[in-house]
Design a protein around this motif. Structure first.
Motif, PDB file in Angstrom:
ATOM      1  N   VAL A   1       0.829  -1.135  -0.042  1.00  0.00           N
ATOM      2  CA  VAL A   1      -0.017   0.060  -0.055  1.00  0.00           C
ATOM      3  C   VAL A   1       0.790   1.148   0.021  1.00  0.00           C
ATOM      4  O   VAL A   1       0.792   2.216  -0.658  1.00  0.00           O
ATOM      5  N   LYS A   2       1.987   1.269   0.687  1.00  0.00           N
ATOM      6  CA  LYS A   2       2.693   2.497   1.127  1.00  0.00           C
ATOM      7  C   LYS A   2       3.546   2.609  -0.346  1.00  0.00           C
ATOM      8  O   LYS A   2       3.734   3.729  -0.677  1.00  0.00           O
ATOM      9  N   ARG A   3       3.833   1.447  -0.853  1.00  0.00           N
ATOM     10  CA  ARG A   3       4.785   1.690  -2.407  1.00  0.00           C
ATOM     11  C   ARG A   3       3.908   2.191  -3.284  1.00  0.00           C
ATOM     12  O   ARG A   3       4.302   3.143  -4.159  1.00  0.00           O
ATOM     13  N   ALA A   4       2.501   1.777  -3.208  1.00  0.00           N
ATOM     14  CA  ALA A   4       1.655   2.343  -4.265  1.00  0.00           C
ATOM     15  C   ALA A   4       1.548   3.967  -4.043  1.00  0.00           C
ATOM     16  O   ALA A   4       1.227   4.717  -5.295  1.00  0.00           O
ATOM     17  N   ARG A   5       1.340   4.278  -2.882  1.00  0.00           N
ATOM     18  CA  ARG A   5       1.205   5.761  -2.633  1.00  0.00           C
ATOM     19  C   ARG A   5       2.377   6.574  -3.061  1.00  0.00           C
ATOM     20  O   ARG A   5       2.400   7.635  -3.542  1.00  0.00           O
ATOM     21  N   SER A   6       3.512   5.840  -2.850  1.00  0.00           N
ATOM     22  CA  SER A   6       4.763   6.577  -3.075  1.00  0.00           C
ATOM     23  C   SER A   6       4.968   6.709  -4.633  1.00  0.00           C
ATOM     24  O   SER A   6       5.595   7.618  -5.222  1.00  0.00           O
ATOM     25  N   MET A   7       4.248   6.071  -5.480  1.00  0.00           N
ATOM     26  CA  MET A   7       4.170   5.909  -6.790  1.00  0.00           C
ATOM     27  C   MET A   7       2.985   7.098  -7.231  1.00  0.00           C
ATOM     28  O   MET A   7       2.654   6.974  -8.522  1.00  0.00           O
TER      29      MET A   7
ATOM     30  N   ALA B   1      -8.442   4.962  -9.136  1.00  0.00           N
ATOM     31  CA  ALA B   1      -7.326   4.330  -9.734  1.00  0.00           C
ATOM     32  C   ALA B   1      -7.540   2.811 -10.122  1.00  0.00           C
ATOM     33  O   ALA B   1      -8.482   2.357  -9.343  1.00  0.00           O
ATOM     34  N   ASP B   2      -6.665   2.102 -10.510  1.00  0.00           N
ATOM     35  CA  ASP B   2      -7.136   0.705 -11.058  1.00  0.00           C
ATOM     36  C   ASP B   2      -6.708  -0.098  -9.683  1.00  0.00           C
ATOM     37  O   ASP B   2      -5.946   0.267  -8.791  1.00  0.00           O
ATOM     38  N   THR B   3      -7.391  -1.091  -9.521  1.00  0.00           N
ATOM     39  CA  THR B   3      -7.050  -2.054  -8.567  1.00  0.00           C
ATOM     40  C   THR B   3      -6.010  -3.249  -8.892  1.00  0.00           C
ATOM     41  O   THR B   3      -5.620  -3.557 -10.003  1.00  0.00           O
ATOM     42  N   SER B   4      -4.832  -3.038  -8.051  1.00  0.00           N
ATOM     43  CA  SER B   4      -3.831  -3.929  -8.300  1.00  0.00           C
ATOM     44  C   SER B   4      -3.911  -5.480  -7.797  1.00  0.00           C
ATOM     45  O   SER B   4      -4.420  -5.548  -6.418  1.00  0.00           O
ATOM     46  N   TRP B   5      -3.756  -6.759  -8.419  1.00  0.00           N
ATOM     47  CA  TRP B   5      -3.942  -7.757  -8.067  1.00  0.00           C
ATOM     48  C   TRP B   5      -2.638  -8.703  -8.307  1.00  0.00           C
ATOM     49  O   TRP B   5      -1.901  -8.441  -9.283  1.00  0.00           O
ATOM     50  N   TYR B   6      -2.391  -9.633  -7.544  1.00  0.00           N
ATOM     51  CA  TYR B   6      -1.497 -10.750  -7.908  1.00  0.00           C
ATOM     52  C   TYR B   6      -2.060 -11.966  -7.313  1.00  0.00           C
ATOM     53  O   TYR B   6      -2.394 -12.235  -5.777  1.00  0.00           O
ATOM     54  N   ALA B   7      -2.366 -12.918  -8.185  1.00  0.00           N
ATOM     55  CA  ALA B   7      -2.611 -14.429  -7.557  1.00  0.00           C
ATOM     56  C   ALA B   7      -1.783 -15.316  -8.069  1.00  0.00           C
ATOM     57  O   ALA B   7      -1.080 -15.405  -8.955  1.00  0.00           O
TER      58      ALA B   7
ATOM     59  N   MET C   1      -2.675 -11.245  -3.393  1.00  0.00           N
ATOM     60  CA  MET C   1      -2.825 -10.019  -2.796  1.00  0.00           C
ATOM     61  C   MET C   1      -3.623  -8.920  -3.715  1.00  0.00           C
ATOM     62  O   MET C   1      -3.421  -9.094  -4.937  1.00  0.00           O
ATOM     63  N   MET C   2      -4.058  -8.125  -2.966  1.00  0.00           N
ATOM     64  CA  MET C   2      -4.967  -7.029  -3.770  1.00  0.00           C
ATOM     65  C   MET C   2      -4.753  -5.846  -2.946  1.00  0.00           C
ATOM     66  O   MET C   2      -4.735  -5.462  -1.776  1.00  0.00           O
ATOM     67  N   VAL C   3      -4.577  -4.664  -3.763  1.00  0.00           N
ATOM     68  CA  VAL C   3      -4.486  -3.074  -3.264  1.00  0.00           C
ATOM     69  C   VAL C   3      -5.512  -2.360  -4.083  1.00  0.00           C
ATOM     70  O   VAL C   3      -5.258  -2.102  -5.399  1.00  0.00           O
ATOM     71  N   SER C   4      -6.450  -1.915  -3.300  1.00  0.00           N
ATOM     72  CA  SER C   4      -7.498  -1.007  -4.020  1.00  0.00           C
ATOM     73  C   SER C   4      -6.690   0.352  -4.220  1.00  0.00           C
ATOM     74  O   SER C   4      -6.235   0.921  -3.632  1.00  0.00           O
ATOM     75  N   GLN C   5      -7.131   0.685  -5.688  1.00  0.00           N
ATOM     76  CA  GLN C   5      -6.429   1.768  -6.157  1.00  0.00           C
ATOM     77  C   GLN C   5      -4.886   1.805  -6.089  1.00  0.00           C
ATOM     78  O   GLN C   5      -4.532   2.818  -5.722  1.00  0.00           O
ATOM     79  N   GLY C   6      -4.509   0.740  -6.331  1.00  0.00           N
ATOM     80  CA  GLY C   6      -2.748   0.698  -6.148  1.00  0.00           C
ATOM     81  C   GLY C   6      -2.215   0.432  -7.311  1.00  0.00           C
ATOM     82  O   GLY C   6      -0.807   0.335  -7.359  1.00  0.00           O
TER      83      GLY C   6
ATOM     84  N   ALA D   1       1.684  -6.255 -10.965  1.00  0.00           N
ATOM     85  CA  ALA D   1       3.155  -6.562 -10.789  1.00  0.00           C
ATOM     86  C   ALA D   1       3.566  -5.763  -9.757  1.00  0.00           C
ATOM     87  O   ALA D   1       4.306  -6.047  -8.862  1.00  0.00           O
ATOM     88  N   SER D   2       3.931  -4.231  -9.934  1.00  0.00           N
ATOM     89  CA  SER D   2       4.615  -3.509  -9.221  1.00  0.00           C
ATOM     90  C   SER D   2       4.261  -3.275  -7.707  1.00  0.00           C
ATOM     91  O   SER D   2       5.048  -2.832  -6.801  1.00  0.00           O
ATOM     92  N   THR D   3       2.968  -3.454  -7.799  1.00  0.00           N
ATOM     93  CA  THR D   3       2.487  -3.039  -6.283  1.00  0.00           C
ATOM     94  C   THR D   3       2.234  -4.718  -5.632  1.00  0.00           C
ATOM     95  O   THR D   3       2.940  -4.701  -4.419  1.00  0.00           O
TER      96      THR D   3
END
Length: 711
Positions: free
Chosen positions: A271-277, A616-622, A636-641, A645-647
């Motif tokens: 989450v913090k990585r996505a915010r930094s981007m 923003a887009d939802t970030s997924w990795y399954a 893992m899922m990050v809403s508006q992340g 891959a990168s999040t």
């Protein structure tokens, strides 16, 4: 005396005799037949029950590490039945009390108000229990201050101090675990009225969320009851009953505290990585499953909260923050309750659908930059054309247009806007095989079912929304009347009950109206990993008594299979591993020493945030690992992340590093969580709870403590 007078006298005599018989019968009934009933009722009028809550059982991880336990503390309580009778309804008493304890008057006042006494918008931190039970305003009182309050009952009427057993969440290794463990709280009037079919005493605290409420009947134990016989002046004359409380049983879970800590840390980092981007990244979730049986090894939701705060007593600010959108709604369990479009992670379903429709998974297909469907051009990711590629490569690099073409062709074969009476619906049926739109059945409360946007859904949706779209210009706000939305409204009015070509192609890449929870996606990828079996995710492994006796075990529950043949599953294993070798997550898993398989997902989100910004887009990795002999599924899922891959992909790699003991690019077996490669099956031994000391004050004040606790 004439005949008529004699007859009248006889009637009167019969009436009096009947009346006497009725009175004697009623007297017999009251004194003999119903005597015990009325004797008990009379006794209850003269008796007073005092309940001593039982110590709550532990919640432990699979190795016996406590995640929730009970400890002794000193509580300051307010009796509303006393302070409400004061001329100012206790205002002066509470002001003196908060000054002594160093608390905020507004918080304490709110804490002692019943939720029903307050307007709906200002109930944060209110008392959910009854006014007839002591209301704790702090459970961490200084013993010296508690004694001052008890010794000055004239100065503090209605205020008491008593040692209590409180729920404690030790947060080993920094684990919060709030969304999976839950918390406890006071009884509500509905609880006392038997709304859930159970009987409680007013002084009890019960589970409110998470495992605490799911297994409350095992954890809470049996309270002790002391019945005092009192006279008319409420003076105690005798004790008719005195039963000791029976401590609750322990709950052994499949969670691993080390993995839970790593998952929470990795999720927060994502989450913090996505915010930094530059992304909003308002929250996220992470789930780790054992693919062999569906056991939940870790479950995290961000933002989180401290469950100990409910024992300390929430301030108004803390209570409001739990449901604040600006704070990301920490009370929301995104792993179970959050609903999101699955994006490209859903292409695993499309592979199964394509095979069922007759497409050869080993052939090559065209991946153009866009595909025209009706009047709209559906573009590939970043509008790039990839030429003619294998379907395996299409999964690896996440080509969209291959699926657009296949899904559109199948839609046309099924009749398009005039569907056949019995359409094949390969894509919908494949999703049903994965049980999309059905709750996983995890043993936690309030799980969302998700949504499968098939033909049945479209008809239901149309009936509910037809009037709005057919009168869009009158009902929509000015901001909603853009050319695109006006055209969309017109289409929805005309044929909103039908699956359109755009619906079909969006469905194939996990966009559109289909939404799922993170735990559902984890269940789906665990099924791919284990060969097709869908397991119900479970957290509880066993209930163990205070003496260490196993009372109940919880066996894995098989829910079905994904209806895919072995060749399709083998193809998915290879294709999903290729994602990490040459595809969209290759950069993240470069040189990772344990082969993994996974799929990125970047879901477009329509709408705006409360501050007016575009979502923003939802970030997924399954994923699952190891790739060849899978044991774990990690999602893992990050809403508006942002990008998958990168999040989220980075966060999943960090979880695998903890699981397999990876440092840098080297596996260190001694650091692996499960050296034998499998989570423990044998139940741990749980150390018995230590009995509280004779006095939680000091030995010299033990007698005064007895005075504090005297009923």
């Amino acid at each position: 005396m004439n005949q008529r007078s004699r007859l009248s006298l006889l009637v009167i005599q019969i009436f009096f005799v009947s009346l006497m018989v009725a009175l004697l019968g009623r007297l017999f009934y009251l004194q003999v037949a119903a005597g015990p009933t009325y004797r008990d009722a009379a006794l209850s009028i003269q008796s007073r029950d005092v309940a001593t809550p039982a110590n709550r059982g532990f919640i432990v991880d699979s190795s016996g590490v406590p995640l929730a336990l009970s400890k002794v503390a000193l509580a300051i309580t307010v009796d509303r039945t006393v302070i409400d009778k004061l001329p100012d309804e206790g205002v002066a008493v509470l002001r003196k009390l908060v000054k002594l304890l160093g608390l905020q008057y507004s918080d304490v006042w709110q804490r002692t108000r019943l939720c029903g006494e307050l307007p709906k918008g200002v109930r944060a931190g209110c008392w959910t229990g009854s006014r007839f039970q002591p209301i704790p305003i702090t459970k961490s009182a200084d013993p010296a201050l508690a004694l001052r309050i008890v010794e000055r009952s004239d100065r503090y009427p209605g205020i008491s101090a008593t040692p209590v057993a409180i729920r404690s969440y030790p947060q080993t290794l920094g684990v919060t675990g709030s969304h999976v463990l839950g918390y406890v709280g006071p009884l509500t009037e509905a609880d006392l009225a038997g709304a859930n079919g159970r009987t409680y005493f007013r002084s009890e605290f019960i589970g409110k969320t998470g495992l605490e409420i799911e297994y409350d009947e095992y954890l809470r134990g049996v309270p002790g009851i002391k019945t005092f016989i009192v006279d008319r002046k409420e003076a105690v004359t005798n004790t008719s009953q005195d039963t000791k409380p029976i401590a609750g049983n322990h709950l052994v879970t499949s969670l691993d505290v080390r993995l839970q800590a790593a998952s929470e840390k990795a999720l927060e980092g994502a989450v913090k990585r996505a915010r930094s981007m530059g992304y909003r990244a308002d929250g996220g979730a992470a789930v780790v499953l054992d693919v062999r049986n569906g056991q939940v090894l870790a479950l995290a939701s961000y933002p989180s909260f401290d469950p100990n705060a409910f024992e300390r007593g929430l301030t108004i600010k803390e209570a409001q923050a739990l449901y604040s959108e600006d704070n990301g709604v920490p009370a929301l369990n995104r792993a179970l309750q959050g609903l999101y479009a699955p994006a490209s992670t859903f292409k695993a379903v499309s592979v199964v659908a394509s095979k069922a429709a007759g497409y050869d998974l080993n052939k090559s297909y065209s991946c153009p930059s866009e595909v025209q469907v009706g009047t709209r051009a559906f573009q590939n990711f970043e509008s790039k054309a990839q030429g003619t590629i294998s379907m395996k490569k299409a999964i690896a690099i996440s080509c969209d247009t291959i699926w657009y073409q296949i899904a559109y062709d199948e839609w046309v074969r099924d009749g398009g806007l005039r569907p056949k009476s019995n359409p094949n619906d390969h894509f919908f049926n494949a999703a049903k095989g994965f049980q999309v739109g059905v709750r996983t059945g995890v043993d936690l409360p309030s799980e969302s079912a998700g949504r499968l946007a098939d033909r049945e859904y479209k008809k239901t949706w149309y009936e509910q929304n037809k009037a709005f779209y057919c009168n869009y210009r009158d009902r929509a706000t000015k901001a909603q009347q853009t050319p695109f939305l006006l055209q969309l409204a017109q289409e929805n009015c005309v044929d909103g009950d039908k699956i359109r070509g755009g619906d079909a192609v969006n469905f194939s890449i996990g966009q559109g109206d289909t939404v799922i929870t993170p735990i559902k996606l984890a269940q789906m990828y665990a099924a791919i990993a284990n060969g097709g079996t869908i397991w119900q995710p479970t957290i509880a492994k066993a209930v163990v008594s205070q003496q260490g006796e196993v009372i109940q075990t919880f066996e894995p529950i098989e829910l079905g299979d994904i209806s895919a043949d072995s060749q399709t599953i083998a193809f998915l294993h290879d294709a999903l591993q290729e994602v990490t070798l040459s595809g969209t997550s290759a950069g993240i898993f470069s040189r990772f020493p344990v082969p993994t398989a996974g799929k990125t997902g970047t879901a477009q989100v329509f709408g705006r945030n409360s501050n007016g910004t575009q979502k923003a887009d939802t970030s997924w990795y399954a994923s699952f690992a190891p790739a060849k002999k899978p044991r774990y599924a990690v999602v893992m899922m990050v809403s508006q992340g942002g990008f998958g891959a990168s999040t989220s992909g980075v966060g999943v790699r960090e979880i695998y590093e903890t699981l397999f003991g990876v440092q840098g690019n080297i596996v260190k077996p001694e650091l692996a969580l499960f050296p034998k490669g499998k989570p423990p099956i044998k139940l741990p031994r749980i150390s018995p709870a230590k009995k509280p000391a004779a006095s939680i004050l000091n030995p010299e004040k033990a007698k005064k403590e007895i005075a504090v606790t005297k009923p």
